[in-house]
Write an enzyme that holds these catalytic residues in place. Structure first.
Site, PDB file in Angstrom:
ATOM      1  N   LYS A 166       9.392 -22.089 -19.826  1.00 26.83           N
ATOM      2  CA  LYS A 166       9.411 -20.983 -18.809  1.00 26.83           C
ATOM      3  C   LYS A 166      10.494 -19.949 -19.234  1.00 26.83           C
ATOM      4  O   LYS A 166      10.290 -18.793 -19.112  1.00 26.83           O
ATOM      5  CB  LYS A 166       9.923 -21.540 -17.336  1.00 26.83           C
ATOM      6  CG  LYS A 166       8.855 -22.360 -16.838  1.00 26.83           C
ATOM      7  CD  LYS A 166       7.701 -21.657 -16.025  1.00 26.83           C
ATOM      8  CE  LYS A 166       6.888 -22.556 -15.265  1.00 26.83           C
ATOM      9  NZ  LYS A 166       5.538 -22.263 -15.214  1.00 26.83           N
ATOM     10  N   LYS A 211      -2.808 -27.278 -21.577  1.00 21.02           N
ATOM     11  CA  LYS A 211      -3.210 -28.116 -20.578  1.00 21.02           C
ATOM     12  C   LYS A 211      -3.762 -27.379 -19.305  1.00 21.02           C
ATOM     13  O   LYS A 211      -3.474 -25.909 -19.102  1.00 21.02           O
ATOM     14  CB  LYS A 211      -1.949 -28.856 -19.856  1.00 21.02           C
ATOM     15  CG  LYS A 211      -1.210 -28.121 -18.698  1.00 21.02           C
ATOM     16  CD  LYS A 211      -0.139 -29.044 -17.980  1.00 21.02           C
ATOM     17  CE  LYS A 211       0.259 -28.380 -16.534  1.00 21.02           C
ATOM     18  NZ  LYS A 211       1.295 -29.006 -15.935  1.00 21.02           N
ATOM     19  N   LYS A 258      -3.184 -24.180 -13.181  1.00 23.74           N
ATOM     20  CA  LYS A 258      -3.393 -23.091 -12.130  1.00 23.74           C
ATOM     21  C   LYS A 258      -3.137 -21.740 -12.345  1.00 23.74           C
ATOM     22  O   LYS A 258      -3.965 -20.616 -12.212  1.00 23.74           O
ATOM     23  CB  LYS A 258      -2.625 -23.392 -10.823  1.00 23.74           C
ATOM     24  CG  LYS A 258      -3.173 -24.505 -10.056  1.00 23.74           C
ATOM     25  CD  LYS A 258      -2.225 -24.844  -8.815  1.00 23.74           C
ATOM     26  CE  LYS A 258      -2.111 -26.085  -8.524  1.00 23.74           C
ATOM     27  NZ  LYS A 258      -0.650 -26.618  -8.400  1.00 23.74           N
TER      28      LYS A 258
HETATM   29  P1  AMP Z   1       0.973 -28.871 -10.263  1.00 21.68           P
HETATM   30  O1  AMP Z   1      -0.391 -28.181 -10.111  1.00 21.68           O
HETATM   31  O2  AMP Z   1       1.874 -28.385 -11.674  1.00 21.68           O
HETATM   32  O3  AMP Z   1       1.911 -28.909  -9.098  1.00 21.68           O
HETATM   33  O4  AMP Z   1       0.987 -30.402 -10.713  1.00 21.68           O
HETATM   34  C1  AMP Z   1       0.616 -31.568  -9.629  1.00 21.68           C
HETATM   35  C2  AMP Z   1       0.317 -32.733 -10.185  1.00 21.68           C
HETATM   36  O5  AMP Z   1      -1.011 -32.737 -10.888  1.00 21.68           O
HETATM   37  C3  AMP Z   1       1.315 -33.544 -11.056  1.00 21.68           C
HETATM   38  O6  AMP Z   1       1.556 -34.899 -10.870  1.00 21.68           O
HETATM   39  C4  AMP Z   1       0.939 -33.039 -12.519  1.00 21.68           C
HETATM   40  O7  AMP Z   1       1.127 -34.132 -13.581  1.00 21.68           O
HETATM   41  C5  AMP Z   1      -0.749 -33.135 -12.262  1.00 21.68           C
HETATM   42  N1  AMP Z   1      -1.348 -32.361 -13.097  1.00 21.68           N
HETATM   43  C6  AMP Z   1      -1.444 -30.824 -13.148  1.00 21.68           C
HETATM   44  N2  AMP Z   1      -2.140 -30.466 -14.347  1.00 21.68           N
HETATM   45  C7  AMP Z   1      -2.616 -31.442 -14.900  1.00 21.68           C
HETATM   46  C8  AMP Z   1      -3.260 -31.490 -16.176  1.00 21.68           C
HETATM   47  N3  AMP Z   1      -3.886 -30.581 -16.742  1.00 21.68           N
HETATM   48  N4  AMP Z   1      -3.558 -32.875 -16.397  1.00 21.68           N
HETATM   49  C9  AMP Z   1      -3.168 -34.036 -15.930  1.00 21.68           C
HETATM   50  N5  AMP Z   1      -2.379 -33.802 -14.672  1.00 21.68           N
HETATM   51  C10 AMP Z   1      -2.020 -32.659 -14.255  1.00 21.68           C
END
Ligand code: AMP
Ligand code: TRP
Length: 329
Positions: free
Chosen positions: A111, A191, A194
């Site tokens: 970031k 990865k 969103k």
């Molecule tokens: P976030 O969307 O960053 O708030 O992520 C919420 C949850 O989804 C967390 O437990 C992340 O580890 C999981 N997560 C988000 N993106 C991925 C991804 N590309 N692969 C695996 N887990 C993900």
């Protein structure tokens, strides 16, 4: 019963990375643990966002949780900003967290590059609020995707420091990672996330899924239809392992290596399988989003229940840190 906390930022529609990396795993834990699933909106506002869209995103996140299989009768679904103890505890934890610990967190370093001119304190402090989210409920375990492991390690360090400074108070939470590990985006590179426009969202139709998959990156060495490919370096094959049956995985594995099947044939099978898994979720999601009263009741009840736990923990924290002033009583 042992307790679990985990959460997702309402920073956009949920995608298959969230589903495979987190929620799918959460569903299986609901019977064994007392679970608190947070919509962590104060984490979502650490990067530029539109305040007018936040409410809709929270609703979308709550509906996605339930549509994907979280059961409000078994678990607590809560909204972080509405339980003020989260930010209050984060402040207290700030006072025992060395800045150097936060500066070495990989997501912060990323970031810091991305927002080099507008880096805010919230981004540096992000893991401290996350630690507060978890330990406010004295969670024993935290199911997350692999990308969150450094944050979890930091939570454990903060817990150790708190317990050493003020006396045993919090358990050290352990991470539970799912077999899906880290899901790459359709660009096959970073990865799935969103903010990166490389996602398949939970509410996409079979046609939308196919449209996205048909242009998704495969083995870069396989340029012409007749070139044999290497499934091990192909992101589409990684997704097959998560969505397809064993026979189908064997079929595309062999067919790709011998060039008997083309990338589009391989993607079509995957597309059908993803659509089949997501269709019931999409239908439920649409139904839930039309039933705001139900979502409101679920969240209000979740906020009430989580607040009960939060107040108990904080009363213990005030005793430990010395702000439970007797002269005011
Ligand atoms: P976030 O969307 O960053 O708030 O992520 C919420 C949850 O989804 C967390 O437990 C992340 O580890 C999981 N997560 C988000 N993106 C991925 C991804 N590309 N692969 C695996 N887990 C993900
Ligand atoms: N940082 C997590 C993510 O980006 C979201 C999160 C915030 C979280 N607080 C949490 C996850 C507490 C687990 C536990 O995915």
């Amino acid at each position: 019963m042992k307790r679990i906390f985990s959460g997702i930022k309402p920073s956009g529609r949920l995608h298959i990375g969230n589903y495979l990396g987190a929620i799918k795993n959460w569903i299986t834990l609901q019977d064994e643990y007392q679970c608190v699933w947070g919509i962590v909106d104060y984490h979502a506002i650490t990067v530029p966002y539109n305040p007018k869209e936040l409410e809709e995103r929270v609703i979308d996140c709550a509906a996605s949780y339930i549509a994907a299989g979280l059961d409000p009768e078994k678990s607590i679904l809560m909204l972080q900003s509405q339980v003020k103890e989260h930010t209050e505890l984060a402040w207290i934890l700030n006072t025992i967290t060395p800045i150097s610990w936060l500066e070495r967190v990989p997501t912060f370093k990323d970031k810091a590059k991305q927002f080099s001119k507008s880096l805010n304190m919230g981004l540096l402090d992000y893991p401290v609020l996350m630690a507060a989210d978890i330990i406010l409920y004295k969670a024993d375990a935290v199911p997350v995707g692999e990308d969150q492991l450094p944050h979890l390690e930091l939570t454990r360090e903060i817990v150790r420091r708190f317990n050493n400074t003020f006396g045993q108070t919090f358990p050290e939470p352990k991470a539970i990672t799912s077999s899906g590990a880290l899901i790459k985006g359709l660009d096959g590179n970073s990865k799935m996330g969103k903010s990166l426009e490389n996602c398949i969202y939970l509410d996409e139709t079979p046609e939308e899924i196919w449209k996205k998959l048909s242009t998704a990156v495969t083995d870069p060495q396989r340029i012409r239809r007749n070139d044999p490919g290497d499934p091990e370096v192909c992101n589409i094959f990684s997704l097959h392992k998560l969505f397809s049956k064993k026979e189908q995985i064997d079929y595309v594995n062999n067919g790709c290596r011998t060039a008997d099947i083309g990338c589009l044939d391989c993607k079509k099978i995957l597309s059908n399988n993803i659509a089949a898994e997501l269709s019931p979720i999409r239908e439920k999601l649409i139904e839930l989003k039309n039933n705001r009263d139900y979502l409101k009741d679920v969240l209000n009840e979740g906020i009430r229940k989580s607040k009960e736990i939060a107040i108990q923990t904080m009363s213990e924290v005030y005793d430990k840190i010395g702000t439970n002033y007797k002269f005011l009583k």
